[in-house]
Design a protein around this motif. Structure first.
Motif, short mmCIF file in Angstrom:
data_model
loop_
_atom_site.label_atom_id
_atom_site.label_comp_id
_atom_site.label_asym_id
_atom_site.label_seq_id
_atom_site.Cartn_x
_atom_site.Cartn_y
_atom_site.Cartn_z
N ILE A 109 0.84 -1.19 0.00
CA ILE A 109 0.00 0.00 0.00
C ILE A 109 0.88 1.25 0.00
CG2 ILE A 109 -1.87 -1.13 1.26
CD1 ILE A 109 -0.88 0.44 3.77
N THR A 110 0.23 2.39 -0.25
CA THR A 110 0.87 3.69 -0.10
C THR A 110 -0.04 4.55 0.76
OG1 THR A 110 1.99 3.55 -2.24
CG2 THR A 110 1.74 5.74 -1.27
N MET A 111 0.48 5.02 1.87
CA MET A 111 -0.30 5.89 2.77
C MET A 111 0.01 7.34 2.43
SD MET A 111 0.10 3.95 6.46
CE MET A 111 1.92 4.00 6.42
N VAL A 112 -1.05 8.14 2.37
CA VAL A 112 -0.90 9.56 2.03
C VAL A 112 -1.55 10.40 3.11
CG1 VAL A 112 -1.38 11.37 0.34
CG2 VAL A 112 -0.93 9.02 -0.43
N MET A 113 -0.80 11.38 3.61
CA MET A 113 -1.36 12.35 4.56
C MET A 113 -0.83 13.72 4.17
SD MET A 113 -1.41 12.36 8.75
CE MET A 113 0.11 13.26 9.05
N ASP A 147 -13.61 -3.96 15.57
CA ASP A 147 -13.02 -3.48 14.32
C ASP A 147 -13.16 -4.54 13.23
OD1 ASP A 147 -12.16 -1.13 15.55
OD2 ASP A 147 -10.26 -2.03 16.18
N VAL A 148 -12.94 -5.80 13.61
CA VAL A 148 -13.05 -6.89 12.63
C VAL A 148 -14.50 -7.13 12.25
CG1 VAL A 148 -12.60 -9.34 12.21
CG2 VAL A 148 -10.93 -7.98 13.49
N ASP A 149 -15.38 -7.22 13.25
CA ASP A 149 -16.79 -7.52 12.98
C ASP A 149 -17.44 -6.43 12.13
OD1 ASP A 149 -16.51 -9.79 14.48
OD2 ASP A 149 -17.41 -8.95 16.30
N GLN A 150 -17.08 -5.17 12.37
CA GLN A 150 -17.71 -4.05 11.66
C GLN A 150 -16.90 -3.59 10.45
OE1 GLN A 150 -18.70 -0.93 14.50
NE2 GLN A 150 -19.26 -2.45 16.07
N LYS A 151 -15.82 -4.29 10.16
CA LYS A 151 -14.96 -3.97 9.00
C LYS A 151 -14.55 -2.50 9.01
CE LYS A 151 -17.10 -7.53 6.11
NZ LYS A 151 -17.77 -7.85 4.81
N ARG A 152 -14.15 -2.06 10.19
CA ARG A 152 -13.76 -0.65 10.32
C ARG A 152 -12.49 -0.35 9.54
NH1 ARG A 152 -14.52 -0.07 16.89
NH2 ARG A 152 -16.82 0.00 16.92
N LYS A 153 -12.43 0.85 9.02
CA LYS A 153 -11.25 1.31 8.27
C LYS A 153 -10.30 2.00 9.26
CE LYS A 153 -13.97 1.93 4.09
NZ LYS A 153 -15.26 1.54 4.72
N VAL A 154 -9.62 1.17 10.03
CA VAL A 154 -8.68 1.67 11.03
C VAL A 154 -7.34 0.96 10.84
CG1 VAL A 154 -10.44 2.27 12.73
CG2 VAL A 154 -9.50 -0.05 12.69
N ILE A 182 -5.47 5.61 1.82
CA ILE A 182 -4.87 4.41 1.24
C ILE A 182 -5.75 4.00 0.06
CG2 ILE A 182 -4.16 2.03 1.62
CD1 ILE A 182 -3.94 2.62 4.59
N SER A 183 -5.19 4.07 -1.15
CA SER A 183 -5.95 3.78 -2.38
C SER A 183 -7.19 4.65 -2.46
CB SER A 183 -6.33 2.29 -2.43
OG SER A 183 -5.19 1.49 -2.47
N GLY A 184 -7.05 5.90 -2.03
CA GLY A 184 -8.16 6.84 -2.11
C GLY A 184 -9.21 6.66 -1.03
N ILE A 185 -8.99 5.74 -0.11
CA ILE A 185 -9.95 5.47 0.97
C ILE A 185 -9.37 5.99 2.28
CG2 ILE A 185 -11.24 3.69 2.21
CD1 ILE A 185 -11.02 1.96 -0.29
N SER A 186 -10.20 6.65 3.07
CA SER A 186 -9.73 7.23 4.32
C SER A 186 -9.70 6.19 5.44
CB SER A 186 -10.65 8.39 4.73
OG SER A 186 -10.21 8.96 5.95
#
Length: 422
Positions: A109-113, A147-154, A182-186
């Motif tokens: 991945i590539t992280m962008v901030m 986080d796993v059950d709710q598929k959180r983006k963390v 990450i890939s345009g997703i926050s």
């Protein structure tokens, strides 16, 4: 004792150059012993660091390639773990030994901030991996079941990644709660973990469900299964367990029962045990090389004492004629030998420890790039107090051995023959 020391000093002073040259060989021998042992310690510590803080009571399972044709299927078939393998791992069949279990999947991945970006590898896991890999969370928290059950983006990132993303402007605490693309997703940063030399601890951690849902397009395959175990400390029990577990997974994929290449099992305890054996052999080899180097100096001391005895034959004859006992002469030669060996040996030891400190400051702080991974080849190359005490014992024994033969020769000098000597 005072008279003995004065007499030894007078003997050394009369042959100062010869004594220094002989003592140099002893100093060099103990110097090399210290450097070799320091390098061995550095290699051992660096190897241990590569293992990180991972629980040694754990195994990592991954797919491989079959080496045996079976049930009409060819050899060389690629094997990928599935949800069935995960459920097999959780089954009652292995519940007596397997404790915490986590599937894993990874993606580059590539992280962008803001204007900054960092390339990394993201690993999707379950919360159990925290106890297995022993991630050192510096700020925030690790992923949890919600986080796993709710598929959180963390995500949980390393302190180095946090510094790179913020340009060093934000502390670890202030990075918690920040959004990273990450890939345009926050994704929200929920934790900062310690970065070290172990490859997997450099990964960005996110919930397994998030990884597979976003980056694996719902692919049911599992890249790895990692679990902790108990009751498998003995090699024979561990081997029995591995054979039974591999057979169960082989059956899931129609792999020949005797095929050990279709499913790879990495037992971290076995690796640690093998590493300990290798380091033990290496340490013994370094001691042998160092002692043989020291032996050359000991032989030199013995030679100079033989020469001293020959030069002082007349003197020893007079002493014995005046009533000196053989034991007093023997003690004189042995003490002189031990003194020369110990003094020059300690000089070599101090210089050797200094060299180890220099090696630690240079090689210990530099990394080598191996297959794109930065690895520290040496770490903490210093030698401990126990080694110094062992080296001291070696010096005393070496000095005693170096002086015994010359001392015995001197104590056996017959007065009448010694008085005739020139």
């Amino acid at each position: 004792m005072r008279d003995l020391i004065i007499e030894i000093w007078e003997s050394i002073r009369r042959n100062m150059l010869r004594t220094i040259l002989t003592g140099f060989a002893v100093a060099w021998g103990i110097f090399m012993l210290m450097v070799l042992l320091g390098a061995g310690n550095g290699l051992k510590n660096a190897t241990a660091a590569q293992m990180g803080d991972i629980d040694m009571h754990s195994m990592t399972i991954s797919g491989g390639w079959t080496s045996i044709a079976y049930q009409g299927l060819p050899e060389g078939r690629s094997v990928r773990l599935t949800q069935t393998d995960y459920l097999t791992t959780l089954s009652d069949r292995f519940s007596d030994n397997i404790m915490k279990v986590s599937p894993q999947a990874s993606s580059s991945i590539t992280m962008v901030m803001g204007a900054r970006s960092v390339s990394a590898r993201a690993t999707g896991s379950y919360p159990e991996v925290d106890e297995i890999m022993k991630a050192k969370v510096l700020e925030g928290r690790f992923i949890n079941k919600n986080d796993v059950d709710q598929k959180r983006k963390v995500i949980v990132i390393t302190d180095k990644q946090a510094e790179s993303l913020s340009g060093g402007k934000l502390s670890n605490k202030r990075m918690i709660g920040r959004d990273v693309l990450i890939s345009g997703i926050s994704f929200k940063v929920i934790g900062i973990k310690n970065s070290d030399d172990m490859v997997q601890t450099e990964d960005v951690i996110m919930p397994y469900s998030t990884m597979t849902g976003i980056f694996k397009s719902g692919n049911p395959n599992i890249e790895r299964i990692i679990f902790s175990f108990e009751g498998l400390e003995e090699e024979d029990r561990s081997e029995i367990f591995e054979n039974e577990y591999r057979a169960a997974l082989n059956a899931n994929h129609r792999i020949a029962p005797g095929d050990r290449q279709g499913i790879w099992i990495s037992n971290h305890m076995t690796q640690s045990r093998q590493m300990d054996k290798g380091m033990s052999i290496l340490n013994k080899a370094l001691w042998i090389v160092g002692l043989f180097t020291l032996l050359s100096g000991v032989v030199g001391v013995s030679n100079i004492m033989l020469i001293t005895v020959k030069e002082r034959t007349h003197e020893f004859g007079i002493r014995k004629a005046l009533g000196a006992r053989p034991g007093s002469i023997l003690r004189l030669i042995v003490c002189e030998s031990v003194l020369i060996t110990t003094v020059f040996g300690y000089v070599g030891m101090v210089l050797g420890m200094l060299a180890c400190e220099i090696m630690n400051k240079t090689l210990g702080s530099s990394n080598t790039d191996v297959l794109g991974v930065s690895i520290n080849m040496m770490k903490d190359t210093t030698v401990g107090l126990d080694v110094a005490l062992e080296a001291t014992l070696v010096l005393i024994i070496a000095g005693t051995l170096a002086g015994i033969i010359p001392a015995r020769k001197a104590s056996r000098v017959r007065p009448i023959e010694a008085l005739r000597a020139n």
